[in-house]
Design a protein around this motif. Structure first.
Motif, PDB file in Angstrom:
ATOM      1  N   ARG A 141       1.022  46.603   3.804  1.00 21.24           N
ATOM      2  CA  ARG A 141      -0.419  46.356   3.652  1.00 21.24           C
ATOM      3  C   ARG A 141      -0.953  45.673   4.896  1.00 21.24           C
ATOM      4  N   TRP A 142      -2.069  46.212   5.421  1.00 25.71           N
ATOM      5  CA  TRP A 142      -2.714  45.631   6.586  1.00 25.71           C
ATOM      6  C   TRP A 142      -3.776  44.617   6.156  1.00 25.71           C
ATOM      7  N   LYS A 143      -4.182  43.777   7.081  1.00 23.02           N
ATOM      8  CA  LYS A 143      -5.287  42.852   6.831  1.00 23.02           C
ATOM      9  C   LYS A 143      -6.572  43.665   6.605  1.00 23.02           C
ATOM     10  N   PRO A 144      -7.517  43.137   5.801  1.00 21.87           N
ATOM     11  CA  PRO A 144      -8.752  43.891   5.540  1.00 21.87           C
ATOM     12  C   PRO A 144      -9.488  44.330   6.796  1.00 21.87           C
ATOM     13  N   TRP A 145      -9.535  43.479   7.815  1.00 25.04           N
ATOM     14  CA  TRP A 145     -10.250  43.872   9.033  1.00 25.04           C
ATOM     15  C   TRP A 145      -9.569  45.053   9.713  1.00 25.04           C
ATOM     16  N   ALA A 146      -8.226  45.149   9.575  1.00 22.21           N
ATOM     17  CA  ALA A 146      -7.521  46.295  10.142  1.00 22.21           C
ATOM     18  C   ALA A 146      -7.807  47.562   9.331  1.00 22.21           C
ATOM     19  N   ASN A 147      -7.969  47.418   7.996  1.00 19.01           N
ATOM     20  CA  ASN A 147      -8.378  48.563   7.175  1.00 19.01           C
ATOM     21  C   ASN A 147      -9.730  49.093   7.628  1.00 19.01           C
ATOM     22  N   VAL A 148     -10.675  48.170   7.876  1.00 17.66           N
ATOM     23  CA  VAL A 148     -12.016  48.580   8.290  1.00 17.66           C
ATOM     24  C   VAL A 148     -11.962  49.318   9.623  1.00 17.66           C
ATOM     25  N   LEU A 149     -11.043  48.918  10.490  1.00 20.46           N
ATOM     26  CA  LEU A 149     -10.924  49.565  11.795  1.00 20.46           C
ATOM     27  C   LEU A 149     -10.220  50.916  11.710  1.00 20.46           C
ATOM     28  N   GLY A 150      -9.627  51.243  10.536  1.00 22.12           N
ATOM     29  CA  GLY A 150      -9.050  52.576  10.384  1.00 22.12           C
ATOM     30  C   GLY A 150      -7.596  52.636   9.967  1.00 22.12           C
ATOM     31  N   LEU A 151      -6.911  51.503   9.844  1.00 16.26           N
ATOM     32  CA  LEU A 151      -5.512  51.522   9.429  1.00 16.26           C
ATOM     33  C   LEU A 151      -5.414  51.578   7.903  1.00 16.26           C
ATOM     34  N   ASP A 152      -4.616  52.510   7.385  1.00 14.83           N
ATOM     35  CA  ASP A 152      -4.411  52.649   5.946  1.00 14.83           C
ATOM     36  C   ASP A 152      -3.042  52.107   5.555  1.00 14.83           C
ATOM     37  N   SER A 153      -2.969  51.526   4.365  1.00 13.98           N
ATOM     38  CA  SER A 153      -1.694  51.029   3.861  1.00 13.98           C
ATOM     39  C   SER A 153      -0.664  52.153   3.868  1.00 13.98           C
ATOM     40  N   GLN A 154       0.544  51.823   4.308  1.00 14.24           N
ATOM     41  CA  GLN A 154       1.633  52.783   4.356  1.00 14.24           C
ATOM     42  C   GLN A 154       2.565  52.544   3.165  1.00 14.24           C
ATOM     43  N   TYR A 155       3.174  53.622   2.691  1.00 20.47           N
ATOM     44  CA  TYR A 155       4.080  53.479   1.554  1.00 20.47           C
ATOM     45  C   TYR A 155       5.330  54.319   1.773  1.00 20.47           C
ATOM     46  N   ARG A 156       6.387  53.932   1.080  1.00 21.00           N
ATOM     47  CA  ARG A 156       7.626  54.695   1.051  1.00 21.00           C
ATOM     48  C   ARG A 156       8.107  54.715  -0.395  1.00 21.00           C
ATOM     49  N   LEU A 157       8.109  55.885  -1.002  1.00 17.95           N
ATOM     50  CA  LEU A 157       8.564  55.981  -2.388  1.00 17.95           C
ATOM     51  C   LEU A 157       9.996  55.485  -2.515  1.00 17.95           C
ATOM     52  N   ASP A 158      10.280  54.840  -3.636  1.00 19.89           N
ATOM     53  CA  ASP A 158      11.568  54.179  -3.777  1.00 19.89           C
ATOM     54  C   ASP A 158      12.322  54.624  -5.031  1.00 19.89           C
ATOM     55  N   ARG A 159      11.659  54.568  -6.196  1.00 19.31           N
ATOM     56  CA  ARG A 159      12.381  54.817  -7.445  1.00 19.31           C
ATOM     57  C   ARG A 159      11.452  55.388  -8.507  1.00 19.31           C
ATOM     58  N   PHE A 160      12.011  56.280  -9.334  1.00 21.81           N
ATOM     59  CA  PHE A 160      11.318  56.792 -10.515  1.00 21.81           C
ATOM     60  C   PHE A 160      12.217  56.513 -11.706  1.00 21.81           C
ATOM     61  N   SER A 161      11.654  55.920 -12.756  1.00 23.93           N
ATOM     62  CA  SER A 161      12.493  55.498 -13.877  1.00 23.93           C
ATOM     63  C   SER A 161      11.717  55.536 -15.188  1.00 23.93           C
ATOM     64  N   GLY A 162      12.435  55.350 -16.277  1.00 24.75           N
ATOM     65  CA  GLY A 162      11.820  55.197 -17.587  1.00 24.75           C
ATOM     66  C   GLY A 162      11.900  53.751 -18.029  1.00 24.75           C
ATOM     67  N   ARG A 163      11.021  53.359 -18.906  1.00 28.15           N
ATOM     68  CA  ARG A 163      11.044  51.991 -19.435  1.00 28.15           C
ATOM     69  C   ARG A 163      10.634  52.023 -20.899  1.00 28.15           C
ATOM     70  N   TYR A 164      11.141  51.047 -21.633  1.00 28.30           N
ATOM     71  CA  TYR A 164      10.845  50.928 -23.064  1.00 28.30           C
ATOM     72  C   TYR A 164       9.798  49.836 -23.262  1.00 28.30           C
ATOM     73  N   THR A 165       8.920  50.052 -24.223  1.00 29.16           N
ATOM     74  CA  THR A 165       7.936  49.015 -24.515  1.00 29.16           C
ATOM     75  C   THR A 165       8.580  47.822 -25.201  1.00 29.16           C
ATOM     76  N   ASP A 166       9.649  48.066 -25.957  1.00 28.29           N
ATOM     77  CA  ASP A 166      10.361  46.992 -26.638  1.00 28.29           C
ATOM     78  C   ASP A 166      11.409  46.398 -25.693  1.00 28.29           C
ATOM     79  N   THR A 167      11.370  45.081 -25.495  1.00 27.47           N
ATOM     80  CA  THR A 167      12.272  44.462 -24.524  1.00 27.47           C
ATOM     81  C   THR A 167      13.736  44.550 -24.950  1.00 27.47           C
ATOM     82  N   GLN A 168      14.004  44.528 -26.258  1.00 32.55           N
ATOM     83  CA  GLN A 168      15.388  44.645 -26.703  1.00 32.55           C
ATOM     84  C   GLN A 168      15.950  46.029 -26.376  1.00 32.55           C
ATOM     85  N   GLN A 169      15.141  47.043 -26.569  1.00 34.42           N
ATOM     86  CA  GLN A 169      15.569  48.380 -26.173  1.00 34.42           C
ATOM     87  C   GLN A 169      15.771  48.453 -24.664  1.00 34.42           C
TER      88      GLN A 169
END
Length: 227
Positions: free
Chosen positions: A119-147
């Motif tokens: 993530r760049w500083k807001p002033w850098a976003n205004v100047l044209g820099l966009d946040s960069q990302y690198r995908l890491d993980r895809f997973s499932g999750r349960y709503t119940d914490t015990q599960q």
């Protein structure tokens, strides 16, 4: 960038400057009344140009700070109790013109996508820099914490195998103290409930990942599926 927000005030300012200089010329030639009118007219045009310029800056700032782009689409089909198939499609890139499509078997009640974000500083976003990302993980999750602790889990590595252009992540991590435009490096995730036929879109904003439903099934699941 909305270019006309800058062209218009620039044009108005040039007219105002021309009027003001002309007025000063008439004043130096002994025509104070005519010169005064020229200076006042020039000042008026310059003021209007400044106001339009400030409005343009506000529009540009809002556009840049709220800018987002697609990361992936996700389509869900149910295979059994708390068992789903997720088709994850990443958008086309220079390295993969047709995009990347992957299918995962996911246990749980919700899917989750995670990424590392620069993530760049807001002033850098205004100047044209966009946040960069690198995908890491895809997973499932349960709503119940015990599960979540005891039931069958599913997690998949979705890190890119090829890097396009300069890899900013290690550079920013190593030299962040010397780069005032870098705000932070962090992990970001988005998750939504799974349901038969649900479709979602994941996007990257200047602040991290977000997910939105793209059909009625997903919208209903996301509004009523969480208790």
């Amino acid at each position: 960038m909305v270019w006309w927000w800058w062209i218009i005030p620039g044009f108005v300012a040039v007219i105002g400057l021309a009027f003001a200089l002309s007025g000063l010329g008439w004043m130096f030639r002994g025509r104070p009344v005519k010169g005064g009118r020229g200076v006042l007219g020039g000042a008026l045009f310059l003021g209007i140009g400044a106001i339009i310029g400030l409005l343009g800056l506000n529009v540009q700032s809002y556009h840049r700070l709220t800018y987002e782009r697609p990361v992936a689409t996700i389509e869900i089909s149910q295979k059994g109790p708390q068992l789903y198939e997720a088709v994850v499609v990443e958008p086309p890139t220079e390295q993969d013109p047709e995009g990347i499509t992957r299918t995962f078997e996911v246990h749980g009640d919700e899917w989750r996508m995670e990424a590392r974000v620069l993530r760049w500083k807001p002033w850098a976003n205004v100047l044209g820099l966009d946040s960069q990302y690198r995908l890491d993980r895809f997973s499932g999750r349960y709503t119940d914490t015990q599960q979540e602790l005891n039931a069958e889990r599913s997690a998949y590595d979705i890190r890119p195998t090829r890097q396009s252009g300069i890899d900013l992540w290690p550079l920013a991590r190593e030299y962040s103290r010397y780069a005032p435009m870098v705000d932070t490096l962090y992990g970001s995730g988005a998750y939504m409930p799974m349901a038969e036929g649900a479709r979602y879109e994941v996007r990257i904003t200047q602040n991290g990942l977000i997910a939105r439903p793209t059909n009625e099934v997903a919208a209903e699941a996301s509004s009523s599926g969480w208790n």
